[in-house]
Design a protein around this motif. Structure first.
Motif, short mmCIF file in Angstrom:
data_model
loop_
_atom_site.label_atom_id
_atom_site.label_comp_id
_atom_site.label_asym_id
_atom_site.label_seq_id
_atom_site.Cartn_x
_atom_site.Cartn_y
_atom_site.Cartn_z
N TYR A 170 9.15 33.27 89.26
CA TYR A 170 8.59 32.08 89.46
C TYR A 170 9.13 30.91 88.65
O TYR A 170 9.51 31.20 87.42
CB TYR A 170 7.02 32.09 88.86
CG TYR A 170 6.34 30.84 88.65
CD1 TYR A 170 5.95 30.39 89.85
CD2 TYR A 170 6.13 30.35 87.33
CE1 TYR A 170 5.25 29.17 89.88
CE2 TYR A 170 5.19 29.31 87.21
CZ TYR A 170 5.03 28.49 88.32
OH TYR A 170 4.26 27.34 88.23
N VAL A 180 8.99 26.55 88.30
CA VAL A 180 8.23 25.51 88.83
C VAL A 180 9.60 24.58 89.75
O VAL A 180 9.19 23.83 90.53
CB VAL A 180 7.89 24.28 87.65
CG1 VAL A 180 7.09 23.46 88.20
CG2 VAL A 180 7.20 25.38 86.80
N GLU A 182 7.49 24.14 93.05
CA GLU A 182 6.92 22.87 93.21
C GLU A 182 7.92 21.77 92.83
O GLU A 182 7.88 21.21 91.70
CB GLU A 182 5.35 22.41 92.49
CG GLU A 182 4.44 23.27 92.98
CD GLU A 182 3.41 23.41 91.82
OE1 GLU A 182 3.43 22.19 91.07
OE2 GLU A 182 2.49 24.42 91.81
N ALA A 200 3.57 19.79 86.45
CA ALA A 200 4.29 20.65 85.61
C ALA A 200 5.55 20.38 85.74
O ALA A 200 5.95 20.14 86.90
CB ALA A 200 3.77 21.92 86.00
N GLU A 209 6.66 26.83 81.72
CA GLU A 209 5.96 25.66 82.39
C GLU A 209 5.20 24.55 81.52
O GLU A 209 4.24 24.99 81.00
CB GLU A 209 4.90 26.11 83.41
CG GLU A 209 3.99 25.04 84.06
CD GLU A 209 3.07 25.52 85.23
OE1 GLU A 209 3.57 26.77 85.75
OE2 GLU A 209 2.06 25.21 85.39
N MET A 259 0.38 32.22 92.55
CA MET A 259 1.78 31.98 92.75
C MET A 259 2.36 32.41 94.10
O MET A 259 3.59 31.96 94.26
CB MET A 259 2.47 32.80 91.53
CG MET A 259 2.40 32.34 90.22
SD MET A 259 3.09 33.20 89.12
CE MET A 259 2.80 32.20 87.64
N ARG A 282 -2.66 25.61 93.83
CA ARG A 282 -3.25 25.39 92.49
C ARG A 282 -4.81 25.27 92.81
O ARG A 282 -5.20 24.56 93.77
CB ARG A 282 -2.67 24.49 91.56
CG ARG A 282 -1.19 24.70 91.03
CD ARG A 282 -0.83 23.68 90.15
NE ARG A 282 0.69 23.91 89.90
CZ ARG A 282 1.24 24.36 88.90
NH1 ARG A 282 0.28 25.05 87.93
NH2 ARG A 282 2.38 24.65 88.46
#
Lengths: 413, 172
Positions: free
Chosen positions: A240, A242, A246, A349, A356, B82, B87
């Protein structure tokens, strides 16, 4: 004997027990910050740890409720002060999201460039400090010269080194100087050699490996449950990031890998950070290339360092303030914090150097935030520390703490 | 099939009916309000449901709205799926006289300190929390500093007016 001589009465509980209580911190040379852990040890084995945090709590969230938005930026510096520009940019992006501002590509790439340099400097500190705690001081002194160069680049761009207060809403306060570009080039050219040397010193070093492998491990499942993010989560095997999940600030234009580990121990965290340094360097190179590309396509772009439609939020040039009426009005309004901001709530974020970093901002349309909450990755993952060091050796606890990259300023807000 | 806000909303409505209110999507994040007694049930459902899989607690914090009678304190959860990259923000309002909210520490270990922090600053009582003590402030503190009745400025100063901060008059 001294207890007897000085008539010190120890409690029965203290005399009767077979284990030792050890205060690790709040100030201890091996904890690199204000962390208090009261350990219960049996010989060298850690049985339990009781943490106390909050020694340097400075009430940033409360202060932020009385400060105009641009005055909150220096507060974000003081969260993770090893990579302050990432926090600054994250905060600016939060306001830009609230305002709906779109930035020119050149500005976004400049931001990416700075954020990746900040990530390199943060990871350098963390990894070299892990090495110091295992007894290898040499690597630390090698890489710190290059961290120094990164700080010089900051200095060239914004005038300060550690707590940078860099950038403004909508871009940067001024364009990068020629010296800044030269220093960036010098860094790209000279750093790989030093980094290779640093890796040659440690990565396959038998003593370092024996000290780190298996120390302070955490499984992927527990890490997720504990809210781990960033390199510490990736070392446990969860990819993961960010920047990929995103993308912000045009990270989608860049080509980079997300390195992961398997066991989540100190060695994996060290490896993941090292690999991220290489990836970040790669992104810095790409950013410089992309900026050059933009400038060669359209030379006028050379002077673009903030979003043109952000005029209302961005300080006008100083000479305009002294000579033009409108610029003076905007300057005054901005300093007084009289710029209208729409009401709304926004969570943004960014991938900070140790996880994060989130900004949860509630605006009621007033001059400052109604409520601002910082999601501080350290604060959330540091609570897993007792579980990670349990049944390990005391010396493993020390390197586990430094490899987690817990920054006291971020922990205590 | 990728999960979207629409699917999440429908799935939650299916399960909890009209108990979840205030649906919004500010800046793309699905937001809703749940009754105070239901927070653990909703989070457990979101955690365990095979389709929704909100298994990461990103953030937990509080907000104080002194003007909303009977629902002065708000606890905000940010959850993250995830796998699908989506979200969700959940809110629950409680009165300041009886700020009881169920703890979610059994679901997320990360909630432990975040709930302690929310208790420390807002005085929200997380029922069932294993160790609900102050965390960043001193243990002897007898008030909850992030509440709006404790303004930062010195109240005895006449030269500083709260009108300068866009909210008119004094802070309640």
């Amino acid at each position: 004997m001294s207890e007897y001589n000085q008539h010190i009465q120890l409690s029965d509980e203290s005399v009767g027990k077979q284990t030792t209580t050890l205060n690790l911190g709040p100030t201890h040379p091996a904890t690199h910050g204000v962390f208090e852990n009261i350990l219960e040890i049996d010989g060298e084995k850690v049985l339990s740890a009781k943490q106390t945090v909050g020694y340097i709590h400075r009430a940033f969230e409360k202060i932020a409720e009385r400060r105009p938005y641009y005055q909150v930026t220096p507060l974000t510096d003081r969260l993770n002060y090893c990579s302050a520009p990432i926090n600054n940019m994250g905060w600016h992006m939060t306001i830009e999201k609230l305002l709906g501002l779109k930035l020119p590509k050149r500005v976004e790439y400049m931001r990416v460039l700075i954020m990746e340099l900040a990530r390199i400097s943060d990871h350098l500190i963390c990894n070299s400090v892990v090495a110091v705690d295992t007894g290898a001081l040499t690597g630390f002194t090698y890489v710190f010269q290059w961290r120094e160069l990164i700080y010089e680049i900051y200095e060239e761009i914004c005038g300060s080194r550690l707590t940078t207060n860099m950038g403004r809403v909508g871009g940067f306060e001024r364009n990068f100087s020629d010296v800044a570009w030269q220093k960036i080039d010098k860094f790209i050219e000279g750093f790989p050699k030093v980094m290779k040397e640093f890796e040659a010193l440690l990565t396959r070093n038998r003593i370092f490996m024996d000290r780190c492998i298996g120390a302070g491990p955490i499984s992927a499942e527990r890490a997720l449950n504990y809210g781990f993010t960033g390199p510490n989560l990736r070392a446990a095997g969860v990819d993961y990031d960010v920047r990929v999940a995103e993308p912000y600030s045009s990270y989608e234009d860049f080509d980079f890998k997300v390195p992961t580990g398997t066991t989540g121990d100190v060695y994996d965290r060290y490896l993941v950070r090292n690999m991220e340094i290489w990836e970040s360097l790669n992104i810095v190179k790409q950013a410089v290339e992309k900026i050059k590309q933009i400038e060669s396509n359209d030379p006028a772009q050379k002077d673009v360092f903030y979003a043109p439609e952000s005029d209302k939020y961005h300080f006008p040039p100083k000479e305009d303030v002294y000579t033009k009426m409108e610029a003076l009005i905007y300057h005054f309004k901005m300093v007084m914090g009289e710029i209208a901001v729409p009401p709304g709530e926004v969570y943004h974020a960014v991938e900070g150097a140790n996880g994060e970093v989130g900004y949860y901002l509630i605006s009621d349309g007033g001059r400052c935030a109604y409520r601002l909450h910082f999601r501080r990755p350290c604060f959330i993952y540091y609570q897993a520390f007792p579980e990670m060091i349990k049944d390990g050796l005391l010396s493993d606890a020390i390197i586990a703490l430094s490899s987690l990259n817990v920054i006291a300023g971020e922990l205590d807000a | 099939m990728a999960l979207t806000n629409e699917i999440v909303k429908n799935r939650l409505n299916e399960k909890f009916g009209d108990q979840l209110t205030g649906w919004e999507e500010p800046y793309g994040m699905l937001t809703c309000t749940m009754p105070a007694g239901l927070n653990r049930q909703v989070l457990q459902f979101l955690n365990e449901d095979e389709q929704l899989r909100f298994r990461f607690l990103t953030d937990l914090t509080g907000v104080h709205y002194p003007d909303r009678k009977g629902e002065e304190l708000c606890v905000v959860y940010h959850l993250h799926n995830m796998v699908d990259g989506i979200r969700l923000r959940l809110k629950t309002y409680v009165p300041v006289e009886k700020p009881d909210v169920f703890t979610v520490t059994e679901l997320y270990s990360a909630a432990n300190w975040m709930e302690r922090e929310t208790y420390d600053f807002f005085g929200v009582n997380f029922v069932g929390h294993p160790d609900l003590r102050r965390i960043l402030n001193v243990d002897e503190m007898d008030y909850f500093p992030m509440r709006k009745e404790y303004p930062l400025e010195d109240q005895t100063r006449a030269d500083k007016d709260d009108e300068m901060f866009g909210r008119g008059g004094t802070v309640v």
